[in-house]
Design an enzyme around this catalytic site. Structure first.
Site, PDB file in Angstrom:
ATOM      1  N   ASP A  32     -61.345  51.877   2.229  1.00  0.00           N
ATOM      2  CA  ASP A  32     -60.854  52.463   1.190  1.00  0.00           C
ATOM      3  C   ASP A  32     -60.452  53.929   1.302  1.00  0.00           C
ATOM      4  O   ASP A  32     -59.721  54.136   2.243  1.00  0.00           O
ATOM      5  CB  ASP A  32     -62.107  52.504   0.225  1.00  0.00           C
ATOM      6  CG  ASP A  32     -61.898  52.402  -1.294  1.00  0.00           C
ATOM      7  OD1 ASP A  32     -61.164  53.468  -1.846  1.00  0.00           O
ATOM      8  OD2 ASP A  32     -62.179  51.455  -1.735  1.00  0.00           O
ATOM      9  N   HIS A  71     -62.618  57.300  -5.067  1.00  0.00           N
ATOM     10  CA  HIS A  71     -62.774  55.798  -5.301  1.00  0.00           C
ATOM     11  C   HIS A  71     -63.392  55.055  -4.290  1.00  0.00           C
ATOM     12  O   HIS A  71     -64.643  54.481  -4.537  1.00  0.00           O
ATOM     13  CB  HIS A  71     -61.070  55.078  -5.175  1.00  0.00           C
ATOM     14  CG  HIS A  71     -61.216  53.727  -5.429  1.00  0.00           C
ATOM     15  ND1 HIS A  71     -61.438  52.559  -4.548  1.00  0.00           N
ATOM     16  CD2 HIS A  71     -60.862  52.941  -6.786  1.00  0.00           C
ATOM     17  CE1 HIS A  71     -61.285  51.564  -5.213  1.00  0.00           C
ATOM     18  NE2 HIS A  71     -60.933  51.793  -6.148  1.00  0.00           N
ATOM     19  N   ASN A 109     -56.393  44.190 -11.612  1.00  0.00           N
ATOM     20  CA  ASN A 109     -56.753  45.044 -12.659  1.00  0.00           C
ATOM     21  C   ASN A 109     -55.347  44.757 -13.616  1.00  0.00           C
ATOM     22  O   ASN A 109     -55.163  45.639 -14.639  1.00  0.00           O
ATOM     23  CB  ASN A 109     -56.711  46.552 -12.518  1.00  0.00           C
ATOM     24  CG  ASN A 109     -58.171  46.747 -11.925  1.00  0.00           C
ATOM     25  OD1 ASN A 109     -58.868  45.883 -11.858  1.00  0.00           O
ATOM     26  ND2 ASN A 109     -58.382  48.045 -11.504  1.00  0.00           N
ATOM     27  N   SER A 137     -62.612  46.905  -8.942  1.00  0.00           N
ATOM     28  CA  SER A 137     -63.158  47.691  -7.630  1.00  0.00           C
ATOM     29  C   SER A 137     -64.555  47.533  -7.922  1.00  0.00           C
ATOM     30  O   SER A 137     -65.256  47.618  -6.985  1.00  0.00           O
ATOM     31  CB  SER A 137     -62.422  48.848  -7.578  1.00  0.00           C
ATOM     32  OG  SER A 137     -60.934  48.841  -7.365  1.00  0.00           O
TER      33      SER A 137
END
Length: 379
Positions: free
Chosen positions: A134, A167, A258, A321
């Protein structure tokens, strides 16, 4: 000379090879090598084709290198090459952001919904190595510091894999925030977290860096990779990297996407080697933003999820996520107690899932459920 070389048909570099390369422009490409060819032999042959700045990925038996733009596709037929693909840009699944806040410790609703707290008397994920592929992790956060055991910054090897986006830190908190009287508790509060930073502060990454991250995970004996990112177009080299990581025994858990569409999931969730996850809300309904399709394996909480954030704070986010991180946490709880292959773990997760009032197209086998671990201990 290797035995393979005796049987290899001759290959002649393209006519441009003898030109001066001083003013040559290059494009980065990902080059997978055939399993029976040595890296030394491959390196020499690729250099002879004019490819520069070659980096060998030991765990994947592949190279990343700069290919001259005027190099024809002839070199892709070279006997040592399995597949070649140009580098592309990938983005994390951008979440829906909520407020930033700080408060005494709570068990977030998502952790309760998957019944992770019921499994804690039996297992808390100790000894399981989870990579957060990430934007990095804010490893100085008090709710994460004890569990972050290492990692790598693929954007700059001289710098630590610190998160300047938020994130990766949020995902890491859902997986393994510490039970320490402050903030939040993760699904597996004793898991070993590794920050594999491939995405920059804007949430974008080069596919080559993601593949380097997978290679690092293979070489460092990671058990689970959390993949909270995706893209729409198939990539043969990325699929090959995922396939080789799967062969190495790594469990890969990926977000469906998403975009709220129905049909095809985003990659890598679309690949059969990964465990694909969609999102639910507090009412056990599939989130409007969740991409759904026949390859969904599981659903998990993904709306209004509170977790760790940068600057030692906490934030509420929504997205697939977040759902992936809940499944990763439960997978860590299971692997801490049972020695399972990646396919056996997938079967365990699906068999123990809790169906909701939604089609299998949207939820897969159901909502991930850790309470089976507590029941197994009693039995």
């Amino acid at each position: 000379m290797t035995p393979y070389s005796w049987h290899r048909p001759p290959f002649y570099p393209p006519p441009f090879f003898h030109r001066s390369l001083v003013n040559t422009q290059y494009v980065k490409k990902i080059i997978f090598i055939k399993p029976d060819v040595s890296p030394q032999e491959s390196y020499y042959d690729l250099r002879m084709c004019g490819i520069r700045k070659l980096k060998y990925l030991k765990g994947l038996h592949a190279f990343i290198g700069n290919v001259p733009v005027h190099l024809r596709t002839d070199f892709q037929t070279h006997p040592v090459i399995f597949s070649v693909e140009e580098d592309i840009e990938v983005k994390i699944h951008v979440p829906i952001k909520g407020k930033i806040f700080s408060k005494p410790q709570v068990i977030p609703w998502g952790i309760k919904r998957i019944h992770a707290d019921l499994a804690w008397p039996v297992t808390q994920g100790k000894g399981v190595r989870v990579a957060i592929l990430d934007t990095g992790i804010a490893f100085d956060h008090p709710d994460l510091r004890p569990n972050v055991k290492g990692g790598i910054n693929l954007l700059n090897r001289l710098l630590p894999p610190y998160d300047h986006n938020g994130h990766g830190t949020h995902v890491a908190g859902i997986v393994g925030a510490v039970n320490n009287r402050i903030g939040v508790v993760g699904a597996a509060p004793e898991v070993d977290l590794y920050a594999v930073k491939a995405f920059n502060k804007d949430g974008t990454a080069k596919l080559s860096d993601i593949i380097k991250g997978i290679d690092w995970c293979i070489n460092n004996k990671i058990n689970i990779i959390n993949m909270s990112f995706g893209f729409n177009e198939p990539s043969s080299t990325f699929q090959e990297a995922v396939r080789r990581a799967h062969q190495a025994g790594i469990v890969m858990i990926a977000a469906s996407g998403n975009k709220g569409t129905r049909g095809r999931l985003e990659y890598p969730a679309q690949f059969p080697e990964t465990i694909a996850v969609t999102s639910i809300n507090k009412e056990d309904k599939i989130s409007d933003f969740s991409t759904i399709g026949p390859n969904v394996d599981l659903a998990a909480p993904g709306e209004k999820i509170t977790s760790t954030w940068t600057n030692n704070s906490y934030r509420e986010l929504s997205g697939t996520s977040m759902a992936v991180a809940h499944v990763t946490g439960v997978a860590a709880l299971i692997l801490s107690k049972y020695r399972l292959s990646s396919e056996e773990l997938r079967h365990f997760l699906r068999q123990s899932a809790e169906p909701i009032k939604a089609s299998s197209y949207a939820q897969g086998a159901g909502v991930v459920n850790a309470s089976v671990l507590a029941r197994a201990a009693v039995e």
